[in-house]
Design an enzyme around this catalytic site. Structure first.
Site, short mmCIF file in Angstrom:
data_model
loop_
_atom_site.label_atom_id
_atom_site.label_comp_id
_atom_site.label_asym_id
_atom_site.label_seq_id
_atom_site.Cartn_x
_atom_site.Cartn_y
_atom_site.Cartn_z
CD GLU A 434 -2.70 -1.14 2.21
OE1 GLU A 434 -3.01 -0.41 2.94
OE2 GLU A 434 -3.68 -2.39 2.37
CG ASN A 435 4.66 0.64 -1.11
OD1 ASN A 435 4.82 -0.24 -1.32
ND2 ASN A 435 5.28 1.00 0.40
#
Length: 830
Positions: A434-435
């Site tokens: 979830e960058n």
């Protein structure tokens, strides 16, 4: 040749400590304080209590003026064992200290004394007496400090040696304070624990030992080949006289061996050996070989390094399925956080083993270890049980920090790969999670994140050319890793679960190698529904099924099941059931991993029915299976099983004479249901006949008690299950009163509150918040992060329960529900 040398030296850069001949697990004789000290001297000075610890006694207080008060603990130990799920406050993030006394008796002349840490959170300093001997940043990778010289220096101080009875005082400071320039981000959806929450070992090694041995097990047609490289650890420059390795099969038979040239320096390529017709590692038959590397020093001493390896090949076919050893394997996966009720991250080896066996019995053949490098015990269990692994570093949410942040991420990736390189179970190195989620820093630059992700990807491939890389949910980086997982939460955060197949197929077409990790939803244990899909009437389809920032909130935004649903086990079983039957008819699918196997603590979810707990597990935080566990088992497990839905559903409701559905989750070919002693008929199983793969019956219950019994068959094999419940036909109004009762006797008793209306009819859909309290001699068993182990929790079907540890004397339990008079119950133990 140049590439091979680069890979080798990069791996060795992470191998900073020797592996020994003799290892002692240090679990007992520790003391702990959850605060900072003015300095290490306060842990060891006269009057501090350290003298008593040296005598094998818990010091508590060293004397009337000693500060602070130390507590005896056993390792592993987590400083947030309970406050991570305390419903009334934030968990502690800050320094803590541990101390112990070691009897150091190295059996190897001229050898080294080491302390090996399997993980500690999150920044750790180690002291021998007052000398700092090591510091490590990062809560999840292994590390070692050599204390040989510090021990020798301490023993030269005759006064202190006498005071400590010839034992060696060791102090450890851990610190999980918030730090934006350290991963993982505090925006990560899990508790960033502190403490010595994994095992610590005292290790003795000879003057020459191994800092690392790296084995490449390759399959070449019908032949296997194992290549071995090693790093020698010899801080005193002792001479290496010889080095060799041998390989044994599962029966202990030597199948390959090689004596290697010593060469110059400490980095050695031991060459390779051929293994004829190796037995391949698979989830069904996880064949393991034992590699023993031996190094001899100039004085005749020998150090042996032992590791297990496996022969297997795998491939993510371009726009196609996953292949293991040339055959398609549908990856049937889940996720794991290192987290348990009452312990936080401090799980024992036995508890880890039991948890992993429970996964295997569910039918799991794949796991994503979220979102950090996990205990080496877990990796060994995956090897031996046959569970393929995606393991990742904790670069999770928040954006991208500066130089210190980025260096830590690279170091943790290097450590993870070097330390778990030999495990045949590992197929994917995860670069992040979830960058695309900003928040920790003023700037959020996608191009900078892409550049850094490219660098991590290149580093992973240099360190390990034989494995693939992966990330989850960062669409603007989806082209960088070998395998990509988008966000698909059909029927929970967005959309309806009947959209699952179409959404997955659409995402599958966007990348060459697709794998779907994270799907499912939350369920509040013991909450059930007679109309579980009601929330779907308010959710718009065709709007996508991806999770978006803010979707986890229980307030505002578009209609979604995560916010507007009932969080019942009934609904989540329907979602699981539909999704699993769809996955069976998708021949191009590589596989999926349901999120998550076990409920876990998170500071980002204070408003969940169990505060500060992500409740998406198929087992509760204490390891007790939810109803959803058996849905997966009915699709994935090979051992015959049958489970009537509703073992934790003691009261059903409806009209008199109304037909109600009974579902049996089973992998049997057929099943016969008996209702109150009468057969309701035989049903054949068909995985595409939703729900319950056709094993469902329309039944009319009688008012009051009902008993169900099922007999399920597969050929000559038979399995049975039964359940009983009350059927209520009376309609109820809003909760007006509480019925508070004691259940059971003994040292621990249950207390139950039931919400009823003004006429005394149980309110079976009530989900009011309940607050438990206690005064007197007993103790509430709370802060466990379970549906019956929190003092502030939502009711399930109008009921809430908690346990009380009884002591001699009396206690008064209180129960408060907004809008109702507070209830009290007297308890006493004879």
């Amino acid at each position: 040749m140049i590439l091979r040398y680069f890979v080798f030296t990069a791996l060795l850069a992470a191998a900073t400590a020797a592996r020994g001949q003799e290892s002692i697990r240090l679990t007992a004789n520790w003391e702990f304080i959850r605060q900072d000290l003015g300095g290490v001297w306060e842990a060891v000075r006269p009057g501090s209590g350290a003298d008593a610890l040296a005598g094998g006694q818990s010091s508590n207080r060293g004397g009337p003026e000693s500060v602070p008060v130390w507590q005896p603990v056993t390792l592993p130990h987590c400083i947030n064992a309970r406050d991570g799920v305390d419903p009334d406050g934030n968990y502690y993030q800050g320094p803590a200290w541990y101390r112990t006394m070691l009897a150091v008796k190295n059996p190897y002349p001229g050898g080294r004394v080491l302390l090996h840490f399997e993980g500690a959170g999150q920044a750790t300093d180690v002291f021998v007496f007052t000398t700092r001997v090591g510091r490590h940043i990062g809560g999840y990778d292994e590390w070692t400090v050599d204390i040989t010289d510090a021990v020798a220096a301490f023993r030269r101080d005759s006064v202190e040696v006498k005071r400590f009875n010839d034992l060696i005082p060791v102090a450890v400071r851990t610190d999980n304070s918030r730090d934006a320039e350290r991963i993982p981000s505090s925006m990560s959806d899990f508790t960033i624990y502190g403490g010595l929450y994994r095992y610590v070992d005292l290790v003795y090694v000879p003057p020459v030992s191994f800092a690392g041995v790296f084995a490449d097990a390759m399959v070449e047609g019908a032949t296997g080949r194992v290549g071995v490289r090693a790093l020698v650890y010899r801080p005193t420059a002792s001479r290496v006289a010889g080095i060799s390795f041998l390989l044994k099969d599962a029966a202990g038979k030597v199948v390959a061996m090689k004596e290697a040239a010593v060469g110059e320096g400490d980095t050695l390529d031991l060459g390779s050996a051929v293994v004829k017709a190796p037995r391949l590692w698979t989830p069904d038959r996880p064949e393991l070989y034992t590699l023993e590397a031996m190094v001899r020093d100039g004085n005749g001493g020998v150090c042996t390094y032992t590791t297990q390896i496996g022969f297997r090949s795998y491939q993510f076919a371009d726009h196609g399925p996953f292949l293991l050893n040339g055959s398609r394997l549908l990856l049937r996966g889940t996720h794991r956080h290192e987290d348990a009720a009452g312990e936080g991250a401090a799980m024992t080896e036995e508890e880890m083993r039991n948890e992993m066996i429970l996964m295997k019995e569910m039918g799991v053949n794949f796991i994503r270890l979220a979102h950090y490098q996990q205990s080496p015990i877990v990796l060994h269990l995956c090897d031996s049980l046959g569970i393929l692994v995606w393991e990742e570093i904790p670069w999770c949410r928040g954006g991208l920090g500066g130089a210190r942040y980025q260096e830590q991420a690279r170091r943790m990736l290097t450590n993870m790969i070097s330390q778990h390189y030999n495990h045949p179970a590992v197929i994917l190195w995860g670069l992040g999670n979830e960058n695309d989620w900003p928040g920790d820093f003023p700037d959020f630059d996608k191009s900078t994140i892409r550049d850094f992700m490219k660098g991590l990807n290149a580093l992973a491939h240099r360190l390990d050319p034989g494995r693939k890389t992966s990330i989850r949910r960062c669409d603007f980086c989806s082209d960088i890793p070998d395998v990509y997982s988008p966000s698909i939460w059909a029927g929970w955060y967005r959309g309806v679960f009947t959209e699952y197949r179409a959404s997955t197929e659409e995402e599958f077409k966007k990348v060459p190698h697709f794998l779907h990790v994270e799907w499912g939803g939350d369920s509040h244990v013991r909450r059930h529904s007679e109309n579980p899909d009601k929330a779907l009437l308010h959710v718009r389809g065709g709007q996508g099924t991806d999770e978006r920032t803010g979707d986890a909130s229980l307030y505002g935004g578009a209609a979604r099941v995560s916010k507007d649903g009932d969080w019942s086990e009934t609904y989540i079983c329907n979602l699981f059931d539909w999704t699993l039957k769809e996955q069976e008819k998708m021949p191009w699918l590589t596989g999926t991993a349901q999120w998550v196997f076990k409920d876990f603590s998170t500071p980002l979810r204070p408003d969940n029915p169990v505060p500060f707990v992500n409740q998406k597990g198929v087992v509760e935080r204490d390891g007790a299976p939810k109803e959803g566990y058996y849905v997966f088992q009915s699709y994935w497990a090979t051992k015959l099983m049958a489970h009537i839905y509703g073992h934790s559903f003691p009261m059903r409701w409806g009209d008199e004479g109304e037909q109600k559905m009974v579902k049996v989750y089973s992998n049997a070919a057929e099943a016969e249901l008996f209702v109150n002693g009468m057969s309701a008929g035989v049903r054949k199983r068909n995985s595409q006949d939703y729900p319950a793969a056709g094993l469902r019956w329309a039944v009319i219950f009688r008012r009051g008690e009902n008993r169900l019994f099922v007999v399920a068959r597969r050929g000559a094999a038979v399995v049975r299950d039964s359940v009983s419940f009350q059927y209520q036909t009376e309609k109820w109004g809003k909760p007006a009163k509480m019925e508070l009762t004691r259940v059971g006797d003994g040292d621990t008793v249950w207390v139950r509150v039931r919400l009823v209306d003004a006429a005394g009819v149980p309110c079976l859909d009530a989900a009011n918040w309940v607050r438990w309290g206690l005064a007197g001699d007993g103790r509430l068993i709370d802060d466990l992060g379970t549906s019956t182990g929190s003092r502030y929790v939502q009711a399930f079907n109008g009921v809430s329960m908690i346990r009380v540890a009884m002591r001699r004397g009396r206690s008064v339990v209180s129960v408060a529900v907004d809008g109702l008079p507070t209830g009290f119950l007297n308890l006493s133990k004879n």
